[in-house]
Motif scaffolding. Sequence first.
Motif, PDB file in Angstrom:
ATOM      1  N   GLU A  61       0.832  -1.208   0.000  1.00  0.00           N
ATOM      2  CA  GLU A  61       0.000   0.000   0.000  1.00  0.00           C
ATOM      3  C   GLU A  61       0.868   1.259   0.000  1.00  0.00           C
ATOM      4  O   GLU A  61       0.630   2.186  -0.776  1.00  0.00           O
ATOM      5  CB  GLU A  61      -0.911   0.006   1.235  1.00  0.00           C
ATOM      6  CG  GLU A  61      -2.206  -0.761   1.077  1.00  0.00           C
ATOM      7  CD  GLU A  61      -3.241   0.014   0.278  1.00  0.00           C
ATOM      8  OE1 GLU A  61      -2.928   1.113  -0.222  1.00  0.00           O
ATOM      9  OE2 GLU A  61      -4.367  -0.491   0.130  1.00  0.00           O
ATOM     10  N   SER A  64       2.608   1.825  -3.213  1.00  0.00           N
ATOM     11  CA  SER A  64       1.713   1.778  -4.377  1.00  0.00           C
ATOM     12  C   SER A  64       2.126   0.683  -5.341  1.00  0.00           C
ATOM     13  O   SER A  64       2.140   0.853  -6.565  1.00  0.00           O
ATOM     14  CB  SER A  64       1.694   3.143  -5.092  1.00  0.00           C
ATOM     15  OG  SER A  64       1.220   4.136  -4.221  1.00  0.00           O
ATOM     16  N   ASP A  65       2.471  -0.445  -4.772  1.00  0.00           N
ATOM     17  CA  ASP A  65       2.975  -1.569  -5.557  1.00  0.00           C
ATOM     18  C   ASP A  65       1.832  -2.241  -6.314  1.00  0.00           C
ATOM     19  O   ASP A  65       0.679  -2.244  -5.868  1.00  0.00           O
ATOM     20  CB  ASP A  65       3.639  -2.582  -4.612  1.00  0.00           C
ATOM     21  CG  ASP A  65       4.477  -3.614  -5.348  1.00  0.00           C
ATOM     22  OD1 ASP A  65       3.883  -4.532  -5.935  1.00  0.00           O
ATOM     23  OD2 ASP A  65       5.713  -3.489  -5.325  1.00  0.00           O
ATOM     24  N   LYS A  66       2.148  -2.837  -7.449  1.00  0.00           N
ATOM     25  CA  LYS A  66       1.133  -3.531  -8.239  1.00  0.00           C
ATOM     26  C   LYS A  66       0.596  -4.775  -7.540  1.00  0.00           C
ATOM     27  O   LYS A  66      -0.394  -5.349  -7.984  1.00  0.00           O
ATOM     28  CB  LYS A  66       1.697  -3.913  -9.611  1.00  0.00           C
ATOM     29  CG  LYS A  66       2.868  -4.899  -9.564  1.00  0.00           C
ATOM     30  CD  LYS A  66       3.385  -5.204 -10.954  1.00  0.00           C
ATOM     31  CE  LYS A  66       4.553  -6.174 -10.917  1.00  0.00           C
ATOM     32  NZ  LYS A  66       5.081  -6.454 -12.271  1.00  0.00           N
ATOM     33  N   VAL A  68      -0.682  -4.798  -4.569  1.00  0.00           N
ATOM     34  CA  VAL A  68      -1.582  -4.396  -3.478  1.00  0.00           C
ATOM     35  C   VAL A  68      -2.782  -5.328  -3.381  1.00  0.00           C
ATOM     36  O   VAL A  68      -3.116  -5.813  -2.295  1.00  0.00           O
ATOM     37  CB  VAL A  68      -2.062  -2.947  -3.670  1.00  0.00           C
ATOM     38  CG1 VAL A  68      -3.234  -2.657  -2.739  1.00  0.00           C
ATOM     39  CG2 VAL A  68      -0.944  -1.971  -3.359  1.00  0.00           C
ATOM     40  N   TYR A 127      -4.950   4.684   4.689  1.00  0.00           N
ATOM     41  CA  TYR A 127      -5.847   3.639   4.207  1.00  0.00           C
ATOM     42  C   TYR A 127      -6.454   2.807   5.340  1.00  0.00           C
ATOM     43  O   TYR A 127      -7.420   2.065   5.125  1.00  0.00           O
ATOM     44  CB  TYR A 127      -5.104   2.688   3.256  1.00  0.00           C
ATOM     45  CG  TYR A 127      -4.086   1.806   3.950  1.00  0.00           C
ATOM     46  CD1 TYR A 127      -4.492   0.653   4.615  1.00  0.00           C
ATOM     47  CD2 TYR A 127      -2.740   2.112   3.962  1.00  0.00           C
ATOM     48  CE1 TYR A 127      -3.568  -0.161   5.273  1.00  0.00           C
ATOM     49  CE2 TYR A 127      -1.818   1.312   4.617  1.00  0.00           C
ATOM     50  CZ  TYR A 127      -2.241   0.176   5.265  1.00  0.00           C
ATOM     51  OH  TYR A 127      -1.349  -0.625   5.924  1.00  0.00           O
TER      52      TYR A 127
END
Length: 255
Positions: A61, A64-66, A68, A127
């Motif tokens: 998170e 902003s990793d793919k 997530v 978040y």
Amino acid sequence: MAENDSVLPINELAGTDPTKTSGQSAGPDPREKRGLAENVSDATIPLKIAEAKIAIYDRAEVESDKTVKPANYDALAAVYALLLYILQGIGLKAFYQANAIQVHGNVKNACQPLVAFLFRHYDHRSYARQTIWRWSCALSVACANGISEHAMPDFIAAHGLDRLVEDYRKIRLGKAPTQALTDEELANSISWNKDDSTALPNLECTNAVTGKVLAVIDCNAERNETHIVAILRPAEKQIMRIMAADARRRLAAGT
């Protein structure tokens, strides 16, 4: 869920027999585990696993990793395994008391204090609050459906968090859960087949448009006017979600 889930003691979630979930159980049969109620440390292993998965999810998170979404589902499945283990053994009340977890009077979901406890190291993240609530909804719906630990990953992947949250809202209101229709099926339900009757003439504003796009069209039947007022460029899956959301509104309104 029960009408007053915020009142402890809570040893089971309403609508769930945690010793009879389909597939293999998340923990030992309480009849074969003497003194489990007194030995809170029995939940240590699934607790550590859940915390480790949440740490992976947190990194995804923040960066902003793919990964997530996979990390999100993976961590949620681990939390569910922990929840089942607790329900099969010491119960939520004993677990909350042993870990000094406070259950506030306005909490309606019995799972929420557990998820908040697991996110205690990350509650400052932007978040966190929304994630805690959404995960609590998903856990509650999974329990209500008698989902086993090993079926949980497929259950989450098949329905997605958005639909499970919606199901939780409906269950709380005493309504039937969301229909098990995919976004593609819902989108197709309001789609027109392409033919001569749906063709629009080439316009200056569309000459450079190719591929999958979404047009906002303003129709005025009284003046026999139709105008393209915007052209959006979402991905195909986003288009499906937009159309599916509109289809759900039409179904809810009976149109």
